[in-house]
Design a protein around this motif. Structure first.
Motif, PDB file in Angstrom:
ATOM      1  N   UNK A  51       0.850  -1.191   0.000  1.00  0.00           N
ATOM      2  CA  UNK A  51       0.000   0.000   0.000  1.00  0.00           C
ATOM      3  C   UNK A  51       0.888   1.244   0.000  1.00  0.00           C
ATOM      4  N   UNK A  52       1.234   1.759  -1.186  1.00  0.00           N
ATOM      5  CA  UNK A  52       2.142   2.909  -1.268  1.00  0.00           C
ATOM      6  C   UNK A  52       1.531   4.215  -0.756  1.00  0.00           C
ATOM      7  N   UNK A  53       0.260   4.190  -0.381  1.00  0.00           N
ATOM      8  CA  UNK A  53      -0.401   5.399   0.103  1.00  0.00           C
ATOM      9  C   UNK A  53      -0.557   5.424   1.622  1.00  0.00           C
ATOM     10  N   UNK A  54       0.014   4.439   2.297  1.00  0.00           N
ATOM     11  CA  UNK A  54      -0.076   4.372   3.761  1.00  0.00           C
ATOM     12  C   UNK A  54       1.027   5.257   4.357  1.00  0.00           C
ATOM     13  N   UNK A  55       0.676   6.485   4.647  1.00  0.00           N
ATOM     14  CA  UNK A  55       1.658   7.487   5.071  1.00  0.00           C
ATOM     15  C   UNK A  55       2.415   7.104   6.334  1.00  0.00           C
ATOM     16  N   UNK A  56       1.777   6.341   7.213  1.00  0.00           N
ATOM     17  CA  UNK A  56       2.401   6.018   8.491  1.00  0.00           C
ATOM     18  C   UNK A  56       3.651   5.159   8.296  1.00  0.00           C
ATOM     19  N   UNK A  57       3.689   4.320   7.250  1.00  0.00           N
ATOM     20  CA  UNK A  57       4.900   3.549   6.978  1.00  0.00           C
ATOM     21  C   UNK A  57       6.088   4.477   6.709  1.00  0.00           C
ATOM     22  N   UNK A  58       5.867   5.537   5.936  1.00  0.00           N
ATOM     23  CA  UNK A  58       6.941   6.496   5.671  1.00  0.00           C
ATOM     24  C   UNK A  58       7.367   7.198   6.956  1.00  0.00           C
ATOM     25  N   UNK A  59       6.374   7.616   7.742  1.00  0.00           N
ATOM     26  CA  UNK A  59       6.674   8.338   8.977  1.00  0.00           C
ATOM     27  C   UNK A  59       7.473   7.469   9.947  1.00  0.00           C
ATOM     28  N   UNK A  60       7.036   6.227  10.147  1.00  0.00           N
ATOM     29  CA  UNK A  60       7.734   5.346  11.089  1.00  0.00           C
ATOM     30  C   UNK A  60       9.125   4.981  10.580  1.00  0.00           C
ATOM     31  N   UNK A  61       9.263   4.793   9.279  1.00  0.00           N
ATOM     32  CA  UNK A  61      10.576   4.536   8.677  1.00  0.00           C
ATOM     33  C   UNK A  61      11.493   5.716   8.981  1.00  0.00           C
ATOM     34  N   UNK A  62      10.973   6.929   8.813  1.00  0.00           N
ATOM     35  CA  UNK A  62      11.755   8.118   9.153  1.00  0.00           C
ATOM     36  C   UNK A  62      12.119   8.163  10.625  1.00  0.00           C
ATOM     37  N   UNK A  69      20.248   8.271  14.104  1.00  0.00           N
ATOM     38  CA  UNK A  69      20.955   9.533  13.805  1.00  0.00           C
ATOM     39  C   UNK A  69      21.228   9.706  12.314  1.00  0.00           C
ATOM     40  N   UNK A  70      20.305   9.259  11.491  1.00  0.00           N
ATOM     41  CA  UNK A  70      20.399   9.414  10.039  1.00  0.00           C
ATOM     42  C   UNK A  70      19.325  10.405   9.588  1.00  0.00           C
ATOM     43  N   UNK A  71      19.403  11.605  10.185  1.00  0.00           N
ATOM     44  CA  UNK A  71      18.368  12.623  10.000  1.00  0.00           C
ATOM     45  C   UNK A  71      18.218  13.077   8.547  1.00  0.00           C
ATOM     46  N   UNK A  72      19.337  13.196   7.832  1.00  0.00           N
ATOM     47  CA  UNK A  72      19.254  13.642   6.438  1.00  0.00           C
ATOM     48  C   UNK A  72      18.438  12.674   5.590  1.00  0.00           C
ATOM     49  N   UNK A  73      18.603  11.385   5.820  1.00  0.00           N
ATOM     50  CA  UNK A  73      17.836  10.381   5.087  1.00  0.00           C
ATOM     51  C   UNK A  73      16.363  10.399   5.504  1.00  0.00           C
ATOM     52  N   UNK A  74      16.115  10.704   6.756  1.00  0.00           N
ATOM     53  CA  UNK A  74      14.751  10.655   7.293  1.00  0.00           C
ATOM     54  C   UNK A  74      13.869  11.776   6.758  1.00  0.00           C
ATOM     55  N   UNK A  75      14.453  12.921   6.478  1.00  0.00           N
ATOM     56  CA  UNK A  75      13.645  14.083   6.100  1.00  0.00           C
ATOM     57  C   UNK A  75      12.716  13.797   4.923  1.00  0.00           C
ATOM     58  N   UNK A  76      13.222  13.184   3.861  1.00  0.00           N
ATOM     59  CA  UNK A  76      12.398  12.913   2.676  1.00  0.00           C
ATOM     60  C   UNK A  76      11.221  12.000   3.016  1.00  0.00           C
ATOM     61  N   UNK A  77      11.430  11.077   3.940  1.00  0.00           N
ATOM     62  CA  UNK A  77      10.350  10.162   4.328  1.00  0.00           C
ATOM     63  C   UNK A  77       9.254  10.893   5.095  1.00  0.00           C
ATOM     64  N   UNK A  78       9.643  11.802   5.975  1.00  0.00           N
ATOM     65  CA  UNK A  78       8.642  12.586   6.698  1.00  0.00           C
ATOM     66  C   UNK A  78       7.861  13.488   5.747  1.00  0.00           C
ATOM     67  N   UNK A  79       8.558  14.075   4.790  1.00  0.00           N
ATOM     68  CA  UNK A  79       7.876  14.948   3.833  1.00  0.00           C
ATOM     69  C   UNK A  79       6.935  14.147   2.937  1.00  0.00           C
ATOM     70  N   UNK A  80       7.307  12.922   2.590  1.00  0.00           N
ATOM     71  CA  UNK A  80       6.419  12.047   1.817  1.00  0.00           C
ATOM     72  C   UNK A  80       5.188  11.690   2.642  1.00  0.00           C
ATOM     73  N   UNK A  81       5.380  11.406   3.917  1.00  0.00           N
ATOM     74  CA  UNK A  81       4.243  11.116   4.791  1.00  0.00           C
ATOM     75  C   UNK A  81       3.290  12.300   4.830  1.00  0.00           C
ATOM     76  N   UNK A  82       3.838  13.500   4.913  1.00  0.00           N
ATOM     77  CA  UNK A  82       2.991  14.699   4.925  1.00  0.00           C
ATOM     78  C   UNK A  82       2.280  14.884   3.590  1.00  0.00           C
TER      79      UNK A  82
END
Length: 158
Positions: A51-62, A69-82
């Motif tokens: 389910x590529x539209x399940x935003x919570x997977x992106x958020x939790x991955x971030x 401590x991989x904040x730079x990688x996490x940012x794109x995932x949080x923005x995708x969740x949003x």
């Protein structure tokens, strides 16, 4: 849960739940925390395959990446969740928390304020992180070195 997923490999909710189990056990900080975090990421990715539209997977991955401590990688995932959940107070709160975790307090504030605007009643993630962000920004403005720099800049203008 992994046996349940093997029986029904197209169930994104099961993949998400397994990711949550690995994420939460990685937070315990035991010797294998990194391996558990990696497993959480794999399961969130499987959940997104289903389910590529399940935003919570992106958020939790971030969130897992922030924990590592991989904040730079996490940012794109949080923005995708949003992007997938543009009016979600919970998502906005976690995007703000991401920026607090990354030490970018100025970027955290609008996300946390937005989360509180969207859901004012009981929003401890946004409220707690907004207080942290505001406190850190206030501390930065009271830094003696920053004060001296301001004085020099003002003197140069005069």
């Amino acid at each position: 849960m992994e046996r349940a997923y093997a029986i029904e490999p197209h169930n994104g909710d099961t993949a998400y739940t397994i990711g949550e189990i690995y994420r939460l056990t990685s937070l315990e900080g035991k010797a294998d925390f990194a391996q558990r975090a990696d497993q959480a990421i794999l399961w969130y990715q499987r959940g997104l395959t289903n389910n590529p539209f399940h935003s919570v997977n992106y958020m939790r991955w971030g969130m897992v990446l922030d924990f590592l401590d991989r904040h730079d990688e996490a940012e794109a995932l949080f923005l995708k969740a949003d992007e997938l959940d543009p009016n979600g107070y919970f998502t906005s709160a976690h995007v703000g928390q991401h920026y607090v975790d990354a030490g970018d307090y100025a970027s955290a504030r609008p996300w946390l304020e937005r989360s509180i605007f969207l859901f004012r009643k009981d929003n401890p993630i946004a409220e707690t992180n907004l207080k942290i962000a505001n406190d850190r920004l206030l501390e930065a403005t009271q830094d003696p070195l920053l004060q001296k720099l301001r004085e020099r800049m003002q003197h140069q203008k005069d």
